[in-house]
Design a protein around this motif. Sequence first.
Motif, PDB file in Angstrom:
ATOM      1  N   THR A  18       0.816  -1.202   0.000  1.00 58.33           N
ATOM      2  CA  THR A  18       0.000   0.000   0.000  1.00 58.33           C
ATOM      3  C   THR A  18       0.856   1.260   0.000  1.00 58.33           C
ATOM      4  O   THR A  18       1.798   1.376   0.767  1.00 58.33           O
ATOM      5  CB  THR A  18      -0.907   0.014   1.236  1.00 58.33           C
ATOM      6  OG1 THR A  18      -1.649  -1.182   1.247  1.00 58.33           O
ATOM      7  CG2 THR A  18      -1.836   1.220   1.202  1.00 58.33           C
ATOM      8  N   ASP A  56     -11.482   4.548   4.121  1.00 57.78           N
ATOM      9  CA  ASP A  56     -10.585   3.431   4.405  1.00 57.78           C
ATOM     10  C   ASP A  56     -11.308   2.420   5.284  1.00 57.78           C
ATOM     11  O   ASP A  56     -12.515   2.519   5.523  1.00 57.78           O
ATOM     12  CB  ASP A  56      -9.284   3.920   5.040  1.00 57.78           C
ATOM     13  CG  ASP A  56      -9.492   4.565   6.411  1.00 57.78           C
ATOM     14  OD1 ASP A  56     -10.546   4.323   7.044  1.00 57.78           O
ATOM     15  OD2 ASP A  56      -8.609   5.322   6.849  1.00 57.78           O
ATOM     16  N   ASN A 574      -3.012   4.644  10.960  1.00 55.78           N
ATOM     17  CA  ASN A 574      -3.119   3.461  10.104  1.00 55.78           C
ATOM     18  C   ASN A 574      -2.642   2.178  10.756  1.00 55.78           C
ATOM     19  O   ASN A 574      -2.872   1.094  10.219  1.00 55.78           O
ATOM     20  CB  ASN A 574      -2.317   3.667   8.814  1.00 55.78           C
ATOM     21  CG  ASN A 574      -2.785   4.862   8.027  1.00 55.78           C
ATOM     22  OD1 ASN A 574      -2.135   5.892   8.019  1.00 55.78           O
ATOM     23  ND2 ASN A 574      -3.938   4.741   7.394  1.00 55.78           N
ATOM     24  N   ASP A 625      -6.060   3.030   2.803  1.00 50.94           N
ATOM     25  CA  ASP A 625      -7.094   3.533   1.913  1.00 50.94           C
ATOM     26  C   ASP A 625      -7.657   2.429   1.027  1.00 50.94           C
ATOM     27  O   ASP A 625      -8.858   2.388   0.757  1.00 50.94           O
ATOM     28  CB  ASP A 625      -6.542   4.648   1.020  1.00 50.94           C
ATOM     29  CG  ASP A 625      -6.202   5.894   1.807  1.00 50.94           C
ATOM     30  OD1 ASP A 625      -6.830   6.106   2.852  1.00 50.94           O
ATOM     31  OD2 ASP A 625      -5.312   6.636   1.380  1.00 50.94           O
ATOM     32  N   SER A 628      -6.638  -3.184   3.942  1.00 49.93           N
ATOM     33  CA  SER A 628      -6.666  -3.272   5.397  1.00 49.93           C
ATOM     34  C   SER A 628      -6.360  -4.707   5.784  1.00 49.93           C
ATOM     35  O   SER A 628      -6.618  -5.631   5.008  1.00 49.93           O
ATOM     36  CB  SER A 628      -8.037  -2.851   5.934  1.00 49.93           C
ATOM     37  OG  SER A 628      -8.070  -2.958   7.334  1.00 49.93           O
TER      38      SER A 628
END
Length: 859
Positions: A18, A56, A574, A625, A628
Amino acid sequence: MKKTTHFLMVAVVLLFSTVMMAQSTVSGTVIDADLNSPLPGANVVEKNTTNGTSTDFDGKFTMTTKATSGQIVISYVGYGSVTLSFNGNTNLGTIKLTSDNSLDEIVIIGSGVIDLAEDRQTPIAVSTIKAQQIQEKTGNSDLPEILKSTPSVQSIQGGGFGDGQLFLRGFDQTNTAFMLNGQPINSPEDGRMFWSNWSGVLDVAQAVQVQRGLGSSKLAISSVGGTVNIVTKTIDKREGGFVQQMVANDNYTKTTAAYSTGMLKGGWAFTALLGHWQGDGWKDHTDGQGQTYFLSIGYKPNENNIFNLMVTGAPQWHAADGFNSLQRYLDNGRRYNFAYTGVDSPNLLKGGFYPTGRNIYHKPVANLSWDLTINDNSSLSSVLYASAGRGAFASTRRSNNIPTYARGSNNNHNWYGLISNYSNQLNENLSLNVGVDTRLYNGIHFRSVNEFLSVNSVSASSAYNGGSYEITDVFGGINPWNVFFNPNDDHKQRLHGFGNYDYEEHINYYGVFGQLEYANDSFSAFFQGSVSTQSHVRTEYANATAEGKSEESDKINNTGFNVKAGASYNLNENNIVFINAGYYSRQPFHSDLFTDDRSSNQLNPFVKGNQKITGFEAGYKFLGDQVSANLNIYHTTWDDKIDYSSRDTDDDNFDDEFTQTSPLKQVHMGVELEVFTRFMDGLDINGFISVGDWTYDGNVTTRTTDDTGAVVSQGATSYIDGAKVGQAAQFTAGISADYEILPRFKVGANWNQYDNLYGNADFGSDEFENQSNRGSIKLPSYDTVDAGVSYKWLLGKDDKNSLQFRVNINNLFDEVYIENSRDNIHVDAGDVTWKGVNVDNGVRFGYGRTWNVSMRYNF
């Protein structure tokens, strides 16, 4: 393993590839208005432009707008869109979306006793299945089937309708806690679950949440593997309903209709659902039918009080499928299930097939909820519930291989409970929950005649009934409504004597619980604790020694407790890491306490005290985003457990011997990885891998009895140390993809792989006695593919109505596989095998290709 290796490589690439996005000028968090949970992948678009982004996996978004002021439109499939204004750099805060389905816009009440993971800041290992996915993918399956695409879950379909089982981290359903709107629904006697009694809950489910391991439940519940929370619809806020028709393989049909008044003047709301299903069953001679009913009456007199009365039930009957030897399936096909032919039954056409066993049950449940908002910082939620189950498993008795009558093993109960939880936000960072949990249970167990087949009466004998007597009346048949409203309360019309039983038990449970949690922007920590006392009294009728006099056991009292604590730290927005630990001192089940709870008040000498469960888990959450991921590791030790295994010694589908062990120890450890991706609008690709190592630690002594309670052997040693825990795959993996090709036209598929699957450790078998521990037999690995397609056609003024079509095909490629084995017979020289498995093992094959088609009109 080749497929699994490919999936692992893809998952690792997705997790670490990512690229983080730049800052933005407009931000916010999008959540489900009903469950207060994030909505990942929601579309965020600057109005009248093509400029946009997606939320996200924490529901968050940031974007740079083309204008300094204007509006953004936030939308998500299945939810109503929201338009909001911005002016310069703007944080829109929390944005709530509500479902656009007329029966999904609801108010969840009793929320203070429903332990959803979102109610606590400190993370746990959790997966949530929401209403839209339940509606699309359930079809005519039991609840465990919709959970099989989550880590460490094994769904066993069983043979008949409602006979599915769920294994969580290697623990069976008796050791996984199931909750319905905060109400415990496992049997208080032995922890078992019968999905045939709950076939209607998925019709009204708003969400199903699987909490693996320690979970977030504050109750002192009988949970070792984890907790499954089922949240149903309660007060609908707007008028509407639906009518749905489903057809499926093997003559299955289901019709369902529901309607809600919405919130009326005066604060009242009414919702009702009715359904009927019937089918022949995928296995031979496993037909069944039943109904579903659900009624919700809500009342909101003011902003501070909400009341709701819910009544639901699923009366049903279905023919059962037993285990057969692998050789018998090879000879007769994997759909094989023995049934008698030419039997003249009051409930079947003459000359029809009569099953060897049939389940008949009706278990209505009612609960009354009250949510009280005391002030801005505190609230009180209470649920008062009751259940009255009536029904039996009717097995065919025979003489000279001719069926004579159907003997009902009745399992009736009266169950009442109260759960109340007080919640207080002490300050900005500190919250407190305290509550009480009370359960009062009366179980009524006896055997009776459900149907006469080739005789007109049955002889029985007991001192309680003054010696020999004749039973000339039948009760129940196969009608669950008749069973419920006309139960057999006459001891003279109950079967006493050889192999039969007649007894009751009273189990009373009182507990208190609490939780304290601290949370700030980057750190959270919690402590939970509960303590409970449980009493047991058993009353014997069939084997009592004096006429008309029952015999009551001494009252047994056990105190148990549990403590859990955990903490999490947000490395940044995050990346989150967490760790949890817990210890349970769990009271023995009622079925553990007696040498044979079917026929004796004698206490089990193997039971020395409470069972002891120690759990540790740690996790890492990555919130990006487009990607996950959740990574969890766990270690669970279960000590001083009393266990049972059962065997069919004459291949007639029914248990003939039962083995009970001295306290044993199991150790379960493993790693779980979930990956969720959305690289483009409308396309979700998700995957998971679970790797477990579940073994027995130490040896045990055993005691084996036959169907009458007579001792077959006692004091033998079962050398199980190091043997693998069987019946659930210790390696599972899966990938699922859903793609909205055109607006409201979606296709999807999921692939699941199962490996390191072992047979059941039969403690009384020769394989574990006389120091001949050869371990548990390993079953062949297998994989399945399921697929589905759906379309939603908007109708009516302002597109408020819709017609939905859905097609599901399960086991698309018709994989032939053994889903579990009740035996543990190894291969010796000269033995006949199939894919390396001795054909003398009693096994169950998984279902072949099945399908269902549904059409649903929403109005």
